[in-house]
Design an enzyme around this catalytic site. Structure first.
Site, short mmCIF file in Angstrom:
data_model
loop_
_atom_site.label_atom_id
_atom_site.label_comp_id
_atom_site.label_asym_id
_atom_site.label_seq_id
_atom_site.Cartn_x
_atom_site.Cartn_y
_atom_site.Cartn_z
N LYS A 11 0.85 -1.19 0.00
CA LYS A 11 0.00 0.00 0.00
C LYS A 11 0.89 1.24 0.00
O LYS A 11 1.87 1.31 0.74
CB LYS A 11 -0.85 -0.03 1.27
CG LYS A 11 -1.53 1.25 1.63
CD LYS A 11 -1.46 1.56 3.14
CE LYS A 11 -0.09 1.95 3.62
NZ LYS A 11 -0.01 2.62 4.92
N GLY A 98 2.14 -1.03 4.63
CA GLY A 98 0.97 -1.84 5.01
C GLY A 98 1.17 -3.33 4.89
O GLY A 98 0.18 -4.06 4.77
N GLY A 99 2.40 -3.79 4.93
CA GLY A 99 2.64 -5.23 4.73
C GLY A 99 1.76 -6.09 5.63
O GLY A 99 1.01 -6.94 5.15
N ASP A 134 -5.12 0.33 8.85
CA ASP A 134 -4.85 0.19 7.42
C ASP A 134 -5.51 -1.04 6.80
O ASP A 134 -5.41 -1.25 5.59
CB ASP A 134 -3.34 0.07 7.16
CG ASP A 134 -2.67 1.44 7.13
OD1 ASP A 134 -3.38 2.44 6.97
OD2 ASP A 134 -1.43 1.47 7.27
#
Ligand code: C5P
Length: 281
Positions: A11, A98-99, A134
């Site tokens: 992201k 955003g992993g 997120d």
């Protein structure tokens, strides 16, 4: 149902403006979010019990237990179904792209498919809200306008094709610490963005915005300064940090420019993670 694999795309906060701290302790946000082709991978297979195995370049040291967002996602969907989940961690952790949230969102999508649950995007976004700010935006993987603490997401028309290079200096930055060090902020008064006719229009729009978390993150992880200087030095149209960092991105005029910039930065900084990619329209 046989096994299948989903991608958990990185992201990017193309900009991120922060407003006031709310009564629940979270800050109001506005962000233009897009996704890149760079991704983690999650595979799902039917199994009696629930298990998670983690591999890949950034998999070492990650917990496979109850504190992993993938396991939490599974438990939010069902307490008594099983699955064998395998995560290939290609993206750096705690890095502003955003992993963990994208993995969590992919787990919600994958497990609801594996288990035959009729959970549409809105339902999964609502479940994701309790798992992290997120997570809702990562369910849909298309350009979105993000507000609230992150849970109010509005799908946007596709963005123009543009090349992007992601660069992480190898330092993890805890999100809460960056918000805690925040001083200057732009606030959250922007209207929805226009439809961008060209990559140039998108870049011109972004130049009037900022990532308010960049200044506090630079104080916590000064390596971010070197990364942003390197990206700008390679001729990026825009160099900016994503999320709470430390991953930064450069937007480039062409795939060739992006590939050249990535190769040059990688050669000069062997400890950095560098990925040339595309924004997904
Ligand atoms: O929701 P998430 O787990 O990503 O948030 C991590 C931390 O970041 C929160 O505990 C909070 O300190 C901060 N945060 C915030 N405002 C937001 C999102 C996160 O202050 N909108």
């Amino acid at each position: 149902m046989s096994s299948f694999t989903l991608h958990a795309h990185a992201k990017i906060n193309l900009f991120l403006h922060v407003g006031d701290k709310r009564a629940d302790g979270f800050h109001a946000l506005q962000s233009l979010v897009a996704f890149t082709k760079a991704s983690d991978e999650l595979s799902f297979a039917p199994e009696v019990g629930l298990s998670l195995a983690i591999e890949g370049p950034f998999g070492a040291g990650l917990s496979c237990g109850e504190d992993n967002l993938i396991i939490k996602a599974a438990q939010c969907l069902s307490r008594d179904r099983g699955a064998a989940i395998r995560l290939t961690k290609n993206l750096p952790v705690a890095s502003g792209i955003g992993g963990g949230s994208a993995d969590c969102a992919a787990a919600l999508r994958g497990l609801s498919r594996l288990w035959g649950l009729a959970s549409d995007t809105a339902v999964l976004q609502k479940i994701g809200e309790s798992l992290g700010s997120d997570v809702p935006v990562c369910i849909a993987r298309q350009p979105q306008w993000m507000e609230g603490r992150g849970e109010i997401v509005t799908p946007l028309p596709g963005l123009p094709a543009i090349a992007i290079v992601l660069v992480n200096p190898g330092v993890g930055v805890p999100t809460g610490k960056v918000f805690g060090a925040l001083k200057e902020r732009r606030g959250v008064g922007l209207p929805l963005p226009p439809v961008f006719a060209s990559a140039g229009d998108l870049v011109a729009y972004l130049k009037d915005t900022s990532n308010d978390l960049e200044a506090p993150a630079r104080l916590i992880a000064p390596e971010i300064n070197s990364v942003l200087e390197a990206i700008a030095g390679e001729g990026a149209l825009l160099a900016r940090m994503s999320g709470s960092g430390a991953t930064c991105f450069g937007l480039f005029a062409s795939d060739d420019d992006a590939a050249r910039a990535a190769t040059a930065m990688e050669a000069r900084n062997p400890g950095w993670w560098v990925a040339a990619s595309h924004l997904m329209a």
